[in-house]
Design an enzyme around this catalytic site. Structure first.
Site, PDB file in Angstrom:
ATOM      1  N   SER A 153       0.800  -1.230   0.000  1.00 38.89           N
ATOM      2  CA  SER A 153       0.000   0.000   0.000  1.00 38.89           C
ATOM      3  C   SER A 153       0.828   1.273   0.000  1.00 38.89           C
ATOM      4  O   SER A 153       0.753   2.096   0.921  1.00 38.89           O
ATOM      5  CB  SER A 153      -0.953  -0.045   1.182  1.00 38.89           C
ATOM      6  OG  SER A 153      -1.662  -1.252   1.112  1.00 38.89           O
ATOM      7  N   ARG A 168       7.582   6.276  -4.411  1.00 41.55           N
ATOM      8  CA  ARG A 168       8.118   6.857  -3.168  1.00 41.55           C
ATOM      9  C   ARG A 168       7.447   6.163  -2.004  1.00 41.55           C
ATOM     10  O   ARG A 168       6.365   5.587  -2.144  1.00 41.55           O
ATOM     11  CB  ARG A 168       7.844   8.370  -3.090  1.00 41.55           C
ATOM     12  CG  ARG A 168       6.383   8.741  -3.258  1.00 41.55           C
ATOM     13  CD  ARG A 168       6.160  10.251  -3.310  1.00 41.55           C
ATOM     14  NE  ARG A 168       4.865  10.555  -3.912  1.00 41.55           N
ATOM     15  CZ  ARG A 168       4.675  10.793  -5.195  1.00 41.55           C
ATOM     16  NH1 ARG A 168       5.697  10.761  -6.039  1.00 41.55           N
ATOM     17  NH2 ARG A 168       3.470  11.056  -5.669  1.00 41.55           N
ATOM     18  N   ASP A 206      -3.976  -1.479  -1.439  1.00 37.30           N
ATOM     19  CA  ASP A 206      -5.067  -1.841  -0.512  1.00 37.30           C
ATOM     20  C   ASP A 206      -6.431  -1.321  -0.963  1.00 37.30           C
ATOM     21  O   ASP A 206      -7.468  -1.937  -0.688  1.00 37.30           O
ATOM     22  CB  ASP A 206      -4.762  -1.396   0.929  1.00 37.30           C
ATOM     23  CG  ASP A 206      -4.346   0.066   1.048  1.00 37.30           C
ATOM     24  OD1 ASP A 206      -4.241   0.746   0.014  1.00 37.30           O
ATOM     25  OD2 ASP A 206      -4.103   0.523   2.179  1.00 37.30           O
TER      26      ASP A 206
HETATM   27  C1  BGC Z   1      -0.346   5.180   0.064  1.00 37.30           C
HETATM   28  C2  BGC Z   1      -1.404   4.442  -0.726  1.00 37.30           C
HETATM   29  C3  BGC Z   1      -2.307   3.654   0.203  1.00 37.30           C
HETATM   30  C4  BGC Z   1      -2.852   4.558   1.290  1.00 37.30           C
HETATM   31  C5  BGC Z   1      -3.766   3.831   2.267  1.00 37.30           C
HETATM   32  C6  BGC Z   1      -0.972   5.970   1.187  1.00 37.30           C
HETATM   33  O1  BGC Z   1       0.020   6.551   1.990  1.00 37.30           O
HETATM   34  O2  BGC Z   1       0.377   6.033  -0.784  1.00 37.30           O
HETATM   35  O3  BGC Z   1      -0.821   3.584  -1.681  1.00 37.30           O
HETATM   36  O4  BGC Z   1      -3.354   3.095  -0.542  1.00 37.30           O
HETATM   37  O5  BGC Z   1      -1.779   5.136   2.004  1.00 37.30           O
HETATM   38  O6  BGC Z   1      -3.122   2.784   2.908  1.00 37.30           O
END
Ligand code: BGC
Length: 484
Positions: A153, A168, A206
């Site tokens: 995620s 990143r 996610d």
């Molecule tokens: C991430 C996402 C993720 C979200 C929720 C963010 O900081 O960049 O990819 O889906 O958090 O977990």
């Protein structure tokens, strides 16, 4: 500034004002989000570094509920790592066994990717071998590999269902050497190194997991009709969302590839918006001095500016910063005359989590006794009733701004996809994450805000915001199930 002429209540009123998101602001932000979506769909991340990433996920079908089989899933999303065995029963139900481990602090900033992915590979291997999970599948055929979906995620630029490079880190991770590398490959290498019988076949964000698992759980009908889930969203430590976009609009995929997909009957693809990075350029997002400080101190300054105003990781820190400022103004905790003398716990960045705010938000005990206890326990900080009343107003201003902003991407996606058009059309948004699930009133504040966006009260009434549990596990299994 030490403004002795200010009373505590006057200072609080100023803060409430700063944190108010008006209906005009919501419209402006919603329109801006819509514009950035179009740009993101046409430009590669390398040409759109500060823009909305709008990442194609290569997921082109939404489950119907009839998917069947046993799959492995691994989930790295925040401070915990989960390994799950998911049995999809083909009738919208599933059975999930899992182990969960807390990522050791030193791995968040580990020197190399190898250390982190080596740790994850060992956890997966132990689960498969010791937990008796999938033992039958391994024993039957030693060369047979178990298919695993990997929920990762963080912003990843996907190049296929089972491949993607990290753009990143967010949410506290800081391993420089992972950026630009394929995270599936990194995990597979470590699994192969310890001769684990696992093959990582799918990579899922996610939010994508949430959308798919919501569709699986609600979508099955006797004729296998698809459910009405249109957005999968997370409001937890971080925030993000995904939705289905017609394939011809994702022009950055290239015309040739789009035609190829069309010839196979593909009509849509799930887009991971990475809306945490909405308005990184701060054209319209409200910005207070606390937001500026938080960004400066973060692991990714200049990025994920929307997330820093909305998600759980930051709400407590916004409150802490405000309390420190009010102390400096001489209107709060006057027994401590300088920053250096404040209790250490209040001086420590990120020491207040959003759970603390959630208790204060709904404290209706007499004299706000619960809040008094919370401050005593968490910060070793005695408070007067006047101070607690002030703090509760501030907490409510912070959470309201977060929830109102959270409505912006939802409204923009529903407008773009015209999901609410049609006679008696209603839509479902599958959501997951600690803030939306446990923060008191968060979902109803999102609803208030949706009614203030260009969708208006009529649009808001047609939207169902539903908690979709276990998206990261079941969703990854569903992704893996599509790989033959
Ligand atoms: C991430 C996402 C993720 C979200 C929720 C963010 O900081 O960049 O990819 O889906 O958090 O977990």
């Amino acid at each position: 500034m030490n403004d002795k002429s200010l009373t505590l209540q006057q200072a609080v009123e100023q803060i409430k004002e700063e944190f108010t998101v008006t209906s005009e602001k919501l419209s402006q932000l919603t329109n801006h989000f819509t514009e950035l979506m179009s740009i993101g769909l046409s430009k590669d991340p390398s040409e759109n570094t500060k823009g909305l990433p709008m990442i194609p996920t290569y997921v082109t079908k939404i489950p119907t509920g009839s998917e069947y089989g046993v799959y492995l899933a691994a989930d790295l999303g925040g401070t915990n790592f989960r390994v799950c065995s998911v049995r999809l029963n083909g009738d919208s139900t599933f059975k999930l066994d899992q182990t969960k481990s807390r990522i050791p602090e030193d791995l968040l900033e580990a020197g190399t990717s190898e250390e982190l992915f080596g740790y994850l590979a060992k956890k997966i291997d132990t689960f498969v071998k010791n937990g008796n999970h999938h033992a039958d599948q391994i024993d039957e055929d030693k060369s047979h590999k178990l298919k695993m979906g990997f929920t990762f995620s963080y912003p990843v630029s996907q190049t296929a269902l089972g491949a993607g490079t990290l753009l990143r880190w967010t949410k506290g991770f800081k391993i420089a050497d992972t950026v630009g590398k394929d995270v599936v490959q990194l995990l597979q290498e470590q699994l192969d190194k310890i001769q684990s019988p696992v093959h990582v076949v799918a990579l899922a964000n996610d939010t994508v997991g949430t959308l798919l698992s919501h569709a699986y759980s609600t979508g099955a009908t006797p004729n296998g009709k698809q459910g009405d889930a249109v957005i999968g969203a997370i409001f937890g430590t971080g925030t993000n969302g995904c939705y289905l976009e017609p394939i011809e609009n994702i022009t950055k995929l290239g015309q040739e590839y789009i035609q190829q997909l069309k010839s196979k009957g593909v009509t849509h693809m799930v887009i991971n918006t990475e809306w945490g990075s909405f308005d990184n350029e701060l054209k319209y997002l409200p910005t207070t001095e606390y937001d500026v400080n938080i960004d400066k101190a973060s692991t990714n300054p200049g990025y994920h500016m929307f997330e820093k105003r909305v998600s759980g990781l930051f709400l407590g820190e916004i409150l802490r910063q405000i309390l420190v400022k009010l102390n400096a103004q001489g209107v709060l905790f006057p027994q401590w005359r300088s920053f250096d003398r404040l209790p250490e716990k209040l001086r420590t960045p990120f020491n207040l989590d959003s759970e603390v705010l959630s208790h204060i938000e709904i404290d209706d005990s007499s004299n706000l006794r619960e809040t008094e206890l919370t401050f005593n326990q968490k910060l070793r900080l005695p408070t007067t009733e006047e101070e607690r009343l002030a703090i509760q107003q501030i907490v409510r201003a912070i959470s309201r701004r977060s929830a109102y902003l959270a409505a912006v991407p939802l409204a923009a996606i529903l407008m773009r996809t015209k999901a609410l058009e049609g006679y008696h059309k209603e839509v479902e948004i599958g959501v997951d994450g600690s803030v939306v699930e446990y923060y008191p009133g968060f979902r109803s504040m999102i609803r208030h805000a949706l009614a203030l966006t260009p969708l208006g009260p009529d649009g808001e009434r047609k939207i169902h915001v539903l908690i979709a549990k276990d998206g990261s596990g079941v969703g990854a299994a569903l992704c893996a199930s599509t790989v033959v």
